[in-house]
Design an enzyme around this catalytic site. Structure first.
Site, PDB file in Angstrom:
ATOM      1  N   HIS A 283      29.047  11.726   5.234  1.00  0.00           N
ATOM      2  CA  HIS A 283      27.955  12.351   5.041  1.00  0.00           C
ATOM      3  C   HIS A 283      27.252  12.800   6.404  1.00  0.00           C
ATOM      4  O   HIS A 283      27.384  11.666   7.358  1.00  0.00           O
ATOM      5  CB  HIS A 283      26.958  11.632   4.438  1.00  0.00           C
ATOM      6  N   SER A 284      26.865  13.788   6.953  1.00  0.00           N
ATOM      7  CA  SER A 284      26.117  14.238   8.101  1.00  0.00           C
ATOM      8  C   SER A 284      26.886  13.981   9.184  1.00  0.00           C
ATOM      9  O   SER A 284      28.180  14.510   9.263  1.00  0.00           O
ATOM     10  CB  SER A 284      24.794  13.482   8.154  1.00  0.00           C
ATOM     11  N   MET A 285      26.826  13.052  10.129  1.00  0.00           N
ATOM     12  CA  MET A 285      27.699  12.734  11.202  1.00  0.00           C
ATOM     13  C   MET A 285      28.895  12.129  10.720  1.00  0.00           C
ATOM     14  O   MET A 285      29.934  12.700  11.367  1.00  0.00           O
ATOM     15  CB  MET A 285      27.000  11.672  12.142  1.00  0.00           C
TER      16      MET A 285
END
Length: 259
Positions: free
Chosen positions: A95-97
């Protein structure tokens, strides 16, 4: 304790051991996140899938370690720690990074002669080709705190506690340095399917930017837009877990037929 087992204990957390599961799902947290973010996912998927939640340095029980400010270096370290777990097929969820790290791990699997992941799940992150100029890493602590509050992904009580902030801010800042300075260095295409998840009100990712992950594989790509912002997966946890379980079950059936 061997050096290999030490790396395993530092980097990889198995909250629910599933020795009979046919595959493992490696879960990679967001900037400032920790392995415990994926405890509910591990609980929900076990024993059908064994979840390996990655713990980055600089947080929780690794608080005394400095953060890693290079995303490729962080991917290298994680990939090394995952070597004892490659005896079963792996799927990757970030998720995200963590989505960028998941993609980098998939590339390392290909470079090392390992099979591509059963499936790559990228959540809350635009495709690498969709660059934005971001400067969160350069802000004051108060500026970073404003960003965290705007994304609604961190417990407000933690963000309002000065002692807690003093402990977690170095890791958050190093994570933002890593992801904001990252540039994809490989033009290698994966062959695995990619499942893309995003929120329809995410200020950091437009659905069209998320959809461009299809450019990074020769396999199928499916895009799922959920109601919510950057941390839609916390509010829509049951739906996200159901989607992941369905996609992994399909991947397991495909792997069994190929075998």
């Amino acid at each position: 304790m061997t050096q290999a087992s030490t790396r395993e204990d530092l980097w990889v957390r198995r909250y629910h051991s599933a020795p009979d599961s046919p595959m493992r799902l490696v879960c990679l947290p967001h900037a400032g996140g920790s392995s415990t973010f994926y405890f509910p996912v591990s609980k929900a998927l076990s024993p059908a899938v064994e979840v390996l939640a990655v713990q980055y340095p600089g947080r929780q029980d690794r608080l005394a370690e400095p953060g890693i400010e290079s995303l490729p270096e962080l991917a290298d370290r994680i990939f090394e720690a995952l070597q004892p777990f490659t005896d079963r097929p792996l799927a990757l969820f970030g998720h995200s990074m963590g989505a960028v790290l998941a993609h980098e791990l998939a590339l390392r699997m290909r470079d090392a002669g390992l099979p591509d992941p059963v499936r790559l799940f990228v959540s809350g992150r635009r495709a690498p080709s969709c660059r934005r100029d971001e400067d969160i890493r350069l802000r004051s602590d108060a500026g970073i705190l404003d960003e965290l509050k705007a994304l609604h992904g961190t417990d407000e009580s933690m963000l309002n506690d000065p002692d807690v902030l003093d402990m977690i801010m170095p890791a958050i800042r190093s994570d933002y340095r890593a992801v904001e300075t990252y540039r994809l260095a490989s033009d290698l295409l994966l062959s695995c399917p990619i499942t893309v998840l995003t929120g329809d009100d995410d200020p950091r990712v437009a659905p069209a930017e998320a959809d461009r992950w299809r450019e990074y594989t020769t396999g199928e790509t499916d895009l799922h837009v959920f109601p919510g912002g950057h941390f839609f997966l916390a509010d829509r946890a049951a739906d996200v877990v159901s989607l992941v379980a369905d996609r992994l079950a399909a991947g397991n059936a495909t792997t069994a037929l190929a075998g």
